[in-house]
Design a protein around this motif. Sequence first.
Motif, mmCIF file in Angstrom:
data_model
loop_
_atom_site.group_PDB
_atom_site.id
_atom_site.type_symbol
_atom_site.label_atom_id
_atom_site.label_comp_id
_atom_site.label_asym_id
_atom_site.label_seq_id
_atom_site.Cartn_x
_atom_site.Cartn_y
_atom_site.Cartn_z
ATOM 1 N N GLN A 85 9.256 5.449 8.877
ATOM 2 C CA GLN A 85 9.908 5.293 7.584
ATOM 3 C C GLN A 85 10.205 6.669 7.008
ATOM 4 O O GLN A 85 9.422 7.607 7.203
ATOM 5 N N PRO A 86 11.314 6.840 6.287
ATOM 6 C CA PRO A 86 11.628 8.145 5.694
ATOM 7 C C PRO A 86 10.728 8.446 4.500
ATOM 8 O O PRO A 86 10.092 7.552 3.935
ATOM 9 N N CYS A 87 10.688 9.712 4.129
ATOM 10 C CA CYS A 87 9.913 10.140 2.969
ATOM 11 C C CYS A 87 10.837 10.221 1.754
ATOM 12 O O CYS A 87 11.946 10.738 1.851
ATOM 13 N N ILE A 88 10.390 9.738 0.610
ATOM 14 C CA ILE A 88 11.236 9.700 -0.582
ATOM 15 C C ILE A 88 10.883 10.784 -1.594
ATOM 16 O O ILE A 88 11.489 10.846 -2.660
ATOM 17 N N VAL A 89 9.893 11.630 -1.280
ATOM 18 C CA VAL A 89 9.539 12.737 -2.179
ATOM 19 C C VAL A 89 9.469 14.028 -1.369
ATOM 20 O O VAL A 89 9.422 14.015 -0.143
ATOM 21 N N GLN A 90 9.418 15.138 -2.078
ATOM 22 C CA GLN A 90 9.360 16.434 -1.402
ATOM 23 C C GLN A 90 7.952 16.702 -0.882
ATOM 24 O O GLN A 90 6.957 16.468 -1.567
ATOM 25 N N VAL A 148 7.065 1.001 -5.727
ATOM 26 C CA VAL A 148 7.975 1.205 -4.604
ATOM 27 C C VAL A 148 7.925 -0.031 -3.714
ATOM 28 O O VAL A 148 6.982 -0.821 -3.772
ATOM 29 N N GLY A 149 8.935 -0.192 -2.862
ATOM 30 C CA GLY A 149 8.924 -1.269 -1.887
ATOM 31 C C GLY A 149 7.990 -0.950 -0.732
ATOM 32 O O GLY A 149 7.506 0.174 -0.590
ATOM 33 N N THR A 150 7.770 -1.927 0.124
ATOM 34 C CA THR A 150 6.841 -1.757 1.241
ATOM 35 C C THR A 150 7.275 -0.640 2.171
ATOM 36 O O THR A 150 6.459 0.193 2.587
ATOM 37 N N ALA A 151 8.550 -0.592 2.533
ATOM 38 C CA ALA A 151 9.034 0.447 3.445
ATOM 39 C C ALA A 151 8.875 1.833 2.831
ATOM 40 O O ALA A 151 8.459 2.783 3.505
ATOM 41 N N GLN A 152 9.176 1.972 1.531
ATOM 42 C CA GLN A 152 9.039 3.265 0.864
ATOM 43 C C GLN A 152 7.573 3.689 0.784
ATOM 44 O O GLN A 152 7.240 4.865 0.956
ATOM 45 N N LEU A 153 6.689 2.712 0.547
ATOM 46 C CA LEU A 153 5.265 3.017 0.500
ATOM 47 C C LEU A 153 4.765 3.466 1.865
ATOM 48 O O LEU A 153 3.984 4.423 1.979
ATOM 49 N N ALA A 154 5.223 2.799 2.920
ATOM 50 C CA ALA A 154 4.844 3.197 4.273
ATOM 51 C C ALA A 154 5.269 4.628 4.555
ATOM 52 O O ALA A 154 4.531 5.410 5.172
ATOM 53 N N VAL A 176 -6.611 1.194 2.501
ATOM 54 C CA VAL A 176 -7.008 2.171 3.517
ATOM 55 C C VAL A 176 -6.443 1.772 4.873
ATOM 56 O O VAL A 176 -5.928 2.606 5.627
ATOM 57 N N LEU A 177 -6.510 0.489 5.196
ATOM 58 C CA LEU A 177 -5.973 0.010 6.469
ATOM 59 C C LEU A 177 -4.465 0.213 6.544
ATOM 60 O O LEU A 177 -3.930 0.623 7.583
ATOM 61 N N GLU A 178 -3.753 -0.046 5.444
ATOM 62 C CA GLU A 178 -2.301 0.178 5.410
ATOM 63 C C GLU A 178 -1.975 1.647 5.673
ATOM 64 O O GLU A 178 -1.068 1.973 6.447
ATOM 65 N N ALA A 179 -2.724 2.532 5.012
ATOM 66 C CA ALA A 179 -2.482 3.963 5.178
ATOM 67 C C ALA A 179 -2.745 4.406 6.612
ATOM 68 O O ALA A 179 -1.971 5.171 7.199
ATOM 69 N N LEU A 180 -3.830 3.924 7.199
ATOM 70 C CA LEU A 180 -4.144 4.278 8.580
ATOM 71 C C LEU A 180 -3.089 3.740 9.539
ATOM 72 O O LEU A 180 -2.704 4.409 10.501
ATOM 73 N N LYS A 181 -2.610 2.536 9.294
ATOM 74 C CA LYS A 181 -1.574 1.955 10.141
ATOM 75 C C LYS A 181 -0.290 2.777 10.084
ATOM 76 O O LYS A 181 0.481 2.807 11.045
#
Length: 241
Positions: A85-90, A148-154, A176-181
């Motif tokens: 997924q792309p990054c939305i911040v610097q 943010v949406g799920t893709a943006q959060l990922a 935590v699991l989402e972040a690790l994934k």
Amino acid sequence: MVPDECPIPYVLYVLQLYDLRQQESGKKLFGPSPLKAAKQNAADAAAVVVPSEFMRREVLEFLGVTLERVVVAPLGVDDAFASEQPCIVQQPYFLFVGRISERKNIPMLLEAFQRLHDELPHDLVIVGHPSEDEPDNWGPGIVRIDRVGTAQLAGLFRHSDLVICPSKYEGSGVLVLEALKAGARVAVGRIGGVTEVAGDAPIFINAESTDSLVAAMRRAASESPSDRERRRKSSKQVTVG
């Protein structure tokens, strides 16, 4: 809470009991008891579903639910967290995700970031629904995003140098699991349901020690690109046990 004398059978799903515990410890001598109402809801439910073994122990102890009526059903993670997924911040930045509340230990997070603000080039990105605990002024270096949406959060997870979870209490550990994934490095306390889903993958901190969090942030910021890629591939293999 479930309405009194609910005419249809229902299943009670309990994600966390921190707020109820806090209300109970600070309750007034007179007036309605949230704990009493919660215990009645649990007693009337056909079953009580929880996201972790930690929460199973919580409802057994605090709500007095009998063992055979509690079902553990771990929360799932969207496939989007495992994809690019792309990054939305610097970049570079540290990341906090969650509703702004006392349970999330925001003052310690801000103190740690302020101590490193002149040392590291990182911003601190804070994503979460506002609440009455929202500061009037977040201060320099803070990027505040309500939702943010799920893709943006990922994408935010994946491209962060560290996802910081300084919470005092977590019922499921699903964030935590989402972040690790997503391949993120995570700093979190050994609390609640976290170790059930994360194993030894995170950087474990003391949720009562700013020094502990500062050390984790320095460690993450100094990670080499090759070490980061190896760790990212390893962390994405974490699954619910």
